[in-house]
Design a protein around this motif. Structure first.
Motif, PDB file in Angstrom:
ATOM      1  N   SER A 101      -3.457   7.789   3.050  1.00  0.00           N
ATOM      2  CA  SER A 101      -3.804   8.051   1.647  1.00  0.00           C
ATOM      3  C   SER A 101      -2.941   7.185   0.740  1.00  0.00           C
ATOM      4  CB  SER A 101      -3.573   9.528   1.304  1.00  0.00           C
ATOM      5  OG  SER A 101      -2.189   9.804   1.293  1.00  0.00           O
ATOM      6  N   GLY A 102      -3.352   7.108  -0.513  1.00  0.00           N
ATOM      7  CA  GLY A 102      -2.572   6.377  -1.510  1.00  0.00           C
ATOM      8  C   GLY A 102      -1.230   7.051  -1.763  1.00  0.00           C
ATOM      9  N   THR A 103      -1.241   8.379  -1.760  1.00  0.00           N
ATOM     10  CA  THR A 103      -0.003   9.130  -1.975  1.00  0.00           C
ATOM     11  C   THR A 103       1.054   8.760  -0.937  1.00  0.00           C
ATOM     12  OG1 THR A 103      -1.163  10.995  -2.973  1.00  0.00           O
ATOM     13  CG2 THR A 103       0.990  11.467  -2.014  1.00  0.00           C
ATOM     14  N   THR A 118       2.513   5.264  -1.807  1.00  0.00           N
ATOM     15  CA  THR A 118       3.508   5.186  -2.890  1.00  0.00           C
ATOM     16  C   THR A 118       4.790   5.906  -2.493  1.00  0.00           C
ATOM     17  OG1 THR A 118       2.533   7.133  -3.955  1.00  0.00           O
ATOM     18  CG2 THR A 118       1.796   4.994  -4.737  1.00  0.00           C
ATOM     19  N   TYR A 151      -0.524   7.402 -12.806  1.00  0.00           N
ATOM     20  CA  TYR A 151      -0.511   8.368 -11.705  1.00  0.00           C
ATOM     21  C   TYR A 151      -0.322   7.594 -10.409  1.00  0.00           C
ATOM     22  CZ  TYR A 151      -2.317  11.782  -8.274  1.00  0.00           C
ATOM     23  OH  TYR A 151      -2.472  12.620  -7.203  1.00  0.00           O
ATOM     24  N   HIS A 152       0.550   8.138  -9.572  1.00  0.00           N
ATOM     25  CA  HIS A 152       0.820   7.439  -8.313  1.00  0.00           C
ATOM     26  C   HIS A 152       0.675   8.359  -7.111  1.00  0.00           C
ATOM     27  CE1 HIS A 152       2.251   4.157 -10.825  1.00  0.00           C
ATOM     28  NE2 HIS A 152       3.048   4.998 -11.447  1.00  0.00           N
ATOM     29  N   GLY A 153      -0.227   9.328  -7.202  1.00  0.00           N
ATOM     30  CA  GLY A 153      -0.362  10.300  -6.131  1.00  0.00           C
ATOM     31  C   GLY A 153       0.578  11.462  -6.354  1.00  0.00           C
ATOM     32  N   GLU A 167       1.014   1.054 -12.497  1.00  0.00           N
ATOM     33  CA  GLU A 167      -0.370   0.626 -12.304  1.00  0.00           C
ATOM     34  C   GLU A 167      -0.526  -0.599 -13.212  1.00  0.00           C
ATOM     35  OE1 GLU A 167      -3.626   3.713 -12.390  1.00  0.00           O
ATOM     36  OE2 GLU A 167      -1.998   4.935 -13.139  1.00  0.00           O
ATOM     37  N   ASN A 212      -5.547   5.910 -14.585  1.00  0.00           N
ATOM     38  CA  ASN A 212      -5.458   7.364 -14.434  1.00  0.00           C
ATOM     39  C   ASN A 212      -5.160   8.065 -15.744  1.00  0.00           C
ATOM     40  OD1 ASN A 212      -5.806   8.191 -11.484  1.00  0.00           O
ATOM     41  ND2 ASN A 212      -4.494   6.394 -11.311  1.00  0.00           N
ATOM     42  N   ASP A 250       1.413  -0.485  -8.120  1.00  0.00           N
ATOM     43  CA  ASP A 250       0.547   0.495  -7.479  1.00  0.00           C
ATOM     44  C   ASP A 250      -0.896   0.067  -7.750  1.00  0.00           C
ATOM     45  OD1 ASP A 250      -0.891   2.565  -6.503  1.00  0.00           O
ATOM     46  OD2 ASP A 250       0.075   4.136  -7.683  1.00  0.00           O
ATOM     47  N   VAL A 292      -3.435   1.016  -5.837  1.00  0.00           N
ATOM     48  CA  VAL A 292      -4.320   1.905  -5.074  1.00  0.00           C
ATOM     49  C   VAL A 292      -5.707   1.913  -5.717  1.00  0.00           C
ATOM     50  CG1 VAL A 292      -4.761   4.307  -4.415  1.00  0.00           C
ATOM     51  CG2 VAL A 292      -2.478   3.343  -4.123  1.00  0.00           C
ATOM     52  N   MET A 293      -5.716   1.907  -7.052  1.00  0.00           N
ATOM     53  CA  MET A 293      -6.994   1.892  -7.742  1.00  0.00           C
ATOM     54  C   MET A 293      -7.510   0.480  -7.991  1.00  0.00           C
ATOM     55  SD  MET A 293      -7.898   3.703 -11.316  1.00  0.00           S
ATOM     56  CE  MET A 293      -8.064   5.376 -10.695  1.00  0.00           C
ATOM     57  N   LYS A 341      -7.899   3.622  -1.623  1.00  0.00           N
ATOM     58  CA  LYS A 341      -9.280   3.701  -2.103  1.00  0.00           C
ATOM     59  C   LYS A 341     -10.216   2.665  -1.453  1.00  0.00           C
ATOM     60  CE  LYS A 341      -8.250   6.537  -6.029  1.00  0.00           C
ATOM     61  NZ  LYS A 341      -6.931   6.616  -6.660  1.00  0.00           N
TER      62      LYS A 341
END
Ligand code: PLP
Length: 440
Positions: free
Chosen positions: A117-119, A122, A145-147, A207, A212, A240, A242-243, A268
């Protein structure tokens, strides 16, 4: 009116055995009210709920479905991989293939570890940064937001440069105390922070395009400034993505803005709809990870062969045929359609923006540049707009603090449908505005 009787029934059933009836809070529609749709399937640009209502999907599973839902290449890859078994807990060549693809597309990434997962990505990047620098402080930005990592579920404290406050119960104060939260796009705050804490800052996580708090782009030079402060202080810069990774462009936000982070987290899109995350970066930093070094990271399902197969199939599609030129155009056509629909009905408190396959809709005259400005958007107008769109077959993110996501399969009919529904929604909003004016 839409028939949503099965969704209603399933939602009340779900609430008995699952907190809030959902496994991730935004799905519960708390911010917009009403009944979350229970989905049964998705194809291309469309979602179908259990009552057989069809929706144009503008969330795309919060980013992953960039090639469209149930893309035949991705489904085929998953089916083929699953014939050989689901998980081995031992290395496979697929993991190396995916790692090489990631390193190829993100030049700042020389080595990469896969997670589920992204969480996890990070969380591990933060541990790595602390382990390498022997420092404790982390800097993050308001609205990013970073998870759900303890040290990152933190908002600004009482004043600039004071320790952060947890945004969730269950986070010990000493943990939150190690996190400093700065306003996004504020070069001055950044300078002050590094002046005061520079030598104790292990890492800055950001980000590079925020997604987020709704979509917020970095201002000119902000990311460069960040890079410079980190270099001067010996702090690790973590993007980050992730997105944004494989969502705003083939080389991430770092490719678009030309700023090179030390570590990058992704997720993601790289799982193509399967659970997956990754963190990677400079070889000399990544070599601190166990078993080479003394920073621990592990995962029973890390590099799961089915997720890896879905990821590779997805990256193969999006790295060909001007994919990002096309999806940028599609997304731009989408937001331009919304802007002109608002204009048609003389609804002026609206703006919109996009980058790659990601967009933001704002119920405010101007495009926001920070969390503070995002909070000036009108939540009531968003709420009305959201429900009219949903009733008219367009599934927007059920919160004004979320960005939207399209796929390559949104071209043509799905976008037209979304813009037609937006016309209905803006007309209704304008009428409401007139009614409210007349009544006072
Ligand atoms: C979604 C997201 C995460 C968390 O990823 P999960 O897979 O939900 O754990 C982290 N950072 C950013 C920027 C994200 O958008």
């Amino acid at each position: 009116m839409q028939n949503i009787s099965k969704s209603k029934k399933f939602f009340s059933q779900a609430q008995k055995s699952i907190p809030g009836g959902v496994n991730s809070p935004v799905r519960a529609f708390k911010s917009v009210g009403g009944t979350p749709r229970f989905l049964s399937r998705a194809l291309g640009a469309y979602l179908y709920d259990v009552d057989e209502n069809e929706y144009v999907d503008t969330i795309c599973s919060w980013g992953p479905a960039i090639v469209g839902h149930s893309h035949p290449d991705v489904i085929k890859a998953i089916q083929k991989a699953s014939n050989n078994g689901l998980s081995f807990g031992a290395p496979t060549i697929g993991e190396t293939n995916l790692a090489e693809l990631i390193c190829n597309f993100l030049p700042s990434v020389e080595m990469v570890r896969l997670t589920s997962s992204g969480t996890e990505a990070t969380m591990s990047a933060i541990r790595l940064a602390r382990g390498v620098t022997n420092r404790t402080k982390i800097v993050k930005f308001e609205g990013c937001y970073h998870g759900h990592v303890d040290s990152l579920l933190v908002k600004a404290g009482s004043g600039l440069l004071t320790a952060g406050n947890p945004t969730s119960a269950g986070i010990p104060k000493p943990v939150a105390d190690e996190t400093l939260v700065l306003p996004f796009n504020d070069e001055n705050a950044l300078k002050l922070c590094f002046k005061k804490y520079g030598k104790s800052i292990a890492a800055v996580i950001i980000e590079p395009v925020a997604g987020n708090m709704n979509l917020v782009k970095p201002k000119f030079n902000f990311l460069n400034q960040l890079r410079k402060e980190c270099d001067d202080a010996g702090s690790i810069l973590i993007f980050d993505e992730v997105m944004t990774g494989f969502r705003v462009g083939l080389n991430g936000a770092q490719g678009i803005f030309g700023v090179t982070p030390d570590l990058t987290t992704i997720g993601k899109v790289i799982g193509g709809g399967m659970p997956m995350g990754a963190f990677g970066g400079k070889r000399e930093i990544m070599e601190h990870i166990a078993p080479l070094g003394n920073v621990y990271h592990a995962g029973t399902l890390s590099g799961n062969p089915i997720a890896v197969a879905a990821g590779i199939a997805t990256l193969n599609i999006l790295s060909k045929n001007d994919f990002f030129e096309n999806i940028s155009e599609i997304t731009n056509e989408f937001v331009t359609g919304f802007l002109s629909a608002a204009k048609t009905y003389e609804y002026s408190d609206f703006s919109a923006d996009s980058i790659g396959g990601m967009f933001g809709l704002y119920f405010h005259k101007n495009i926001p540049g920070s969390f503070n400005e995002i909070n000036k958007c009108n939540p009531k107008s968003f709420n009305h707009f959201f429900h009219t769109m949903l009733e008219n077959g367009v599934y927007l993110a059920p919160s004004p603090f979320e960005a939207g996501f399209l796929s390559i399969q949104h071209e043509g009919a799905p976008i037209k449908k979304a813009i037609e529904s937006a016309k209905v929604a803006f007309r209704k909003l304008k009428n409401l505005e007139k009614l409210e004016k007349n009544s006072c």
